[in-house]
Design an enzyme around this catalytic site. Structure first.
Site, PDB file in Angstrom:
ATOM      1  N   LYS A  63       0.853  -1.188   0.000  1.00 53.50           N
ATOM      2  CA  LYS A  63       0.000   0.000   0.000  1.00 53.50           C
ATOM      3  C   LYS A  63       0.880   1.226   0.000  1.00 53.50           C
ATOM      4  CE  LYS A  63      -4.542   0.721   0.190  1.00 53.50           C
ATOM      5  NZ  LYS A  63      -5.638  -0.172  -0.223  1.00 53.50           N
TER       6      LYS A  63
HETATM    7  P1  NAD Z   1     -12.842   7.422  -2.684  1.00 51.01           P
HETATM    8  O1  NAD Z   1     -11.813   8.447  -2.427  1.00 51.01           O
HETATM    9  O2  NAD Z   1     -13.311   7.227  -4.074  1.00 51.01           O
HETATM   10  O3  NAD Z   1     -14.110   7.737  -1.752  1.00 51.01           O
HETATM   11  C1  NAD Z   1     -14.026   7.906  -0.366  1.00 51.01           C
HETATM   12  C2  NAD Z   1     -15.371   8.392   0.153  1.00 51.01           C
HETATM   13  O4  NAD Z   1     -15.295   8.511   1.577  1.00 51.01           O
HETATM   14  C3  NAD Z   1     -15.757   9.758  -0.370  1.00 51.01           C
HETATM   15  O5  NAD Z   1     -17.168   9.813  -0.571  1.00 51.01           O
HETATM   16  C4  NAD Z   1     -15.349  10.692   0.764  1.00 51.01           C
HETATM   17  O6  NAD Z   1     -16.109  11.914   0.778  1.00 51.01           O
HETATM   18  C5  NAD Z   1     -15.682   9.818   1.960  1.00 51.01           C
HETATM   19  N1  NAD Z   1     -14.942  10.213   3.160  1.00 51.01           N
HETATM   20  C6  NAD Z   1     -13.645  10.630   3.254  1.00 51.01           C
HETATM   21  N2  NAD Z   1     -13.351  10.933   4.525  1.00 51.01           N
HETATM   22  C7  NAD Z   1     -14.470  10.674   5.240  1.00 51.01           C
HETATM   23  C8  NAD Z   1     -14.805  10.797   6.606  1.00 51.01           C
HETATM   24  N3  NAD Z   1     -13.908  11.244   7.490  1.00 51.01           N
HETATM   25  N4  NAD Z   1     -16.062  10.429   6.988  1.00 51.01           N
HETATM   26  C9  NAD Z   1     -16.962   9.991   6.081  1.00 51.01           C
HETATM   27  N5  NAD Z   1     -16.708   9.865   4.776  1.00 51.01           N
HETATM   28  C10 NAD Z   1     -15.480  10.201   4.368  1.00 51.01           C
HETATM   29  O7  NAD Z   1     -12.290   6.045  -2.067  1.00 51.01           O
HETATM   30  P2  NAD Z   1     -12.735   4.558  -2.431  1.00 51.01           P
HETATM   31  O8  NAD Z   1     -11.808   4.064  -3.467  1.00 51.01           O
HETATM   32  O9  NAD Z   1     -14.198   4.508  -2.670  1.00 51.01           O
HETATM   33  O10 NAD Z   1     -12.360   3.787  -1.080  1.00 51.01           O
HETATM   34  C11 NAD Z   1     -13.270   3.715   0.017  1.00 51.01           C
HETATM   35  C12 NAD Z   1     -12.836   2.586   0.943  1.00 51.01           C
HETATM   36  O11 NAD Z   1     -12.831   1.351   0.225  1.00 51.01           O
HETATM   37  C13 NAD Z   1     -11.432   2.702   1.545  1.00 51.01           C
HETATM   38  O12 NAD Z   1     -11.417   2.106   2.812  1.00 51.01           O
HETATM   39  C14 NAD Z   1     -10.589   1.897   0.565  1.00 51.01           C
HETATM   40  O13 NAD Z   1      -9.378   1.471   1.146  1.00 51.01           O
HETATM   41  C15 NAD Z   1     -11.537   0.758   0.305  1.00 51.01           C
HETATM   42  N6  NAD Z   1     -11.284  -0.011  -0.917  1.00 51.01           N
HETATM   43  C16 NAD Z   1     -11.204   0.602  -2.132  1.00 51.01           C
HETATM   44  C17 NAD Z   1     -11.014  -0.159  -3.275  1.00 51.01           C
HETATM   45  C18 NAD Z   1     -11.002   0.441  -4.652  1.00 51.01           C
HETATM   46  O14 NAD Z   1     -10.961  -0.346  -5.622  1.00 51.01           O
HETATM   47  N7  NAD Z   1     -11.077   1.761  -4.826  1.00 51.01           N
HETATM   48  C19 NAD Z   1     -10.868  -1.549  -3.170  1.00 51.01           C
HETATM   49  C20 NAD Z   1     -10.969  -2.147  -1.910  1.00 51.01           C
HETATM   50  C21 NAD Z   1     -11.185  -1.365  -0.793  1.00 51.01           C
END
Ligand code: NAD
Length: 419
Positions: A105
């Protein structure tokens, strides 16, 4: 109140699983430590003429089962312990779905929404150059995570390729389609969450149609999950982003919300309006009286302070690490089922694996084929975890770690520690 350290969370779960599996401490001592941790400084010429230096990280937790694999996070509150935890979760996630990757990561401490396009581009390229010695299609393959996306992956791929003197599409996944990105990758994590939700509802005897659901986070994962569950006629009563949440008992108009968010990257839900919608806080969203709660934002959202107030029957972890160990115990005593992150959100890394396979072979798969293969892997992993959890009468998180930790320890043991 205990100080939250996500890496301690990982170690405690791994320790518990390894003991249940009957391994001796020396069998798993090495997997408690990331193989490599790199901290870099990233100077950027800002638009106002100043120079700002950002801090960045890349951690490779394990390469026992294959190259390190894991996203790049751009967020203001990210730190080394968080990146270590996220990289270890990747190791166990790749193991639970049985794809030949280890875990890594990376992150840069920044708020991408406050940076101009040019500043974001410069920061990304300088960060890529700084972690250049660690990454590569056979070593360590980044992907999008919180605050990053396909455009940022394109800049990383371009920087790495220029530095190598030839095109290297397989160095990152989650790229734009025109650069060798996999069809279906952008939707993959949310699609995998959707398969998981259907599987667990089926096991619990709860219908999909009309089931009240709250989703925290409307980024890549939250928004696609919301879209797909809405298309499956689930009732999405609440969604949120960093600015707060929306609530409507009869169900939100998800297509309209997603259209609003996609119109401008600065759009936030606090400014969204629709008939019958109430604005709520993220804390209120988490404790709503719904059947299903899907945290899809950040770690440590459901913790010892709010676990006793959670009213959902079922939590599916779309984010990484949204439920702490302390909360897990409280939820388990209260009979609330938790489907763990390393299983529920593995769809992204599974299709990243498909993207990498296509890149290194110079072939291209159809979107239908990608989605079919994804479903097959997600369903198989779900049933494996469900069966072992039922057989041993353990929470699904422990079941998932029994499978994953065994695969990682056995690979590590087979390779040995050298002399
Ligand atoms: P992203 O940046 O696209 O979206 C994040 C979302 O969380 C946004 O809507 C943002 O406004 C919100 N956010 C940020 N800080 C916040 C807070 N303090 N309280 C509430 N909401 C908050 O990110 P993503 O890619 O959708 O990732 C979201 C989660 O999923 C993370 O934990 C990431 O590690 C996990 N994840 C992502 C992927 C991927 O393929 N993108 C895969 C597996 C896991």
């Amino acid at each position: 109140m205990s100080t939250y350290n996500p890496y301690d969370n990982v170690l405690r779960v791994v320790d518990q699983a390894a003991k249940i599996l009957g391994y001796a401490p020396e069998d798993y001592e090495a997997i408690k430590y990331p193989e490599r941790e790199l901290k870099v400084s990233v100077p950027v010429n800002m638009d106002d003429g100043t120079v700002k230096v950002f801090e960045g990280f890349r951690v490779q937790h394990s390469t026992s089962r294959g190259p390190a694999k894991g996203g790049i996070r751009y967020h203001t509150s990210v730190n080394m312990d968080e990146v270590k935890a996220l990289s270890a979760w990747m190791t166990f996630k790749c193991a639970v779905v049985n794809i030949p990757f280890g875990g890594g990561k990376g992150a840069v401490i920044c708020d991408p929404k406050q940076l101009s396009e040019r500043e974001l581009n410069t920061l990304t390229r300088r960060f890529t150059a700084a972690i250049f010695p660690l990454i590569g299609p056979e070593q360590d393959i980044p992907a999008p995570d919180v605050g990053t996306n396909a455009t940022i992956m394109a800049w990383m791929m371009d920087t790495f390729s220029i530095m190598n003197g030839h095109c290297v599409p397989g160095v990152v996944t989650g790229k734009p389609i025109e650069l060798g990105g996999a069809l279906g990758r952008q939707e993959a994590t949310g699609r995998g969450v959707m398969f998981t939700v259907k599987n667990i509802l089926n096991k619990m005897g709860i219908p999909v149609e009309g089931t009240a659901t709250a989703i925290q986070g409307m980024g890549n994962v939250g928004s696609i999950t919301a879209k797909l569950l809405y298309e499956n006629n689930m009732r999405i009563v609440a969604v949120s982003d960093v600015s707060g949440g929306l609530y409507k008992e009869s169900g939100l108009d998800i297509p309209n919300i997603l259209k609003y968010l996609s119109e401008d990257r600065h759009h936030l839900l606090e400014d969204y309006n629709e008939d019958g919608v109430t604005h709520i806080t993220n804390q209120e969203l988490l404790t709503l009286n719904t059947t299903l709660l899907i945290p899809a934002a950040l770690e440590n959202q459901i913790n010892e302070n709010n676990a006793a107030q959670i009213q959902a029957k079922l939590i599916v972890e779309a984010a990484n690490g949204p439920v702490t160990i302390e909360a897990d115990e409280i939820l388990s005593q209260r009979g609330i089922t938790v489907v763990p992150d390393i299983l529920a959100n593995a769809g992204g890394v599974v299709v990243s694996y498909f993207e990498w396979v296509q890149n290194i072979q110079s072939v291209s798969w159809t979107e239908n084929y990608v989605n079919e293969q994804l479903k097959e892997i997600m369903d198989k992993a779900f049933h494996g975890v469900w069966d072992i959890s039922e057989e041993k009468q353990l929470p699904m998180r422990t079941g998932a770690y029994l499978i994953a930790v065994k695969r990682v320890i056995d690979a590590k043991k087979a390779r040995g520690n050298w002399f």
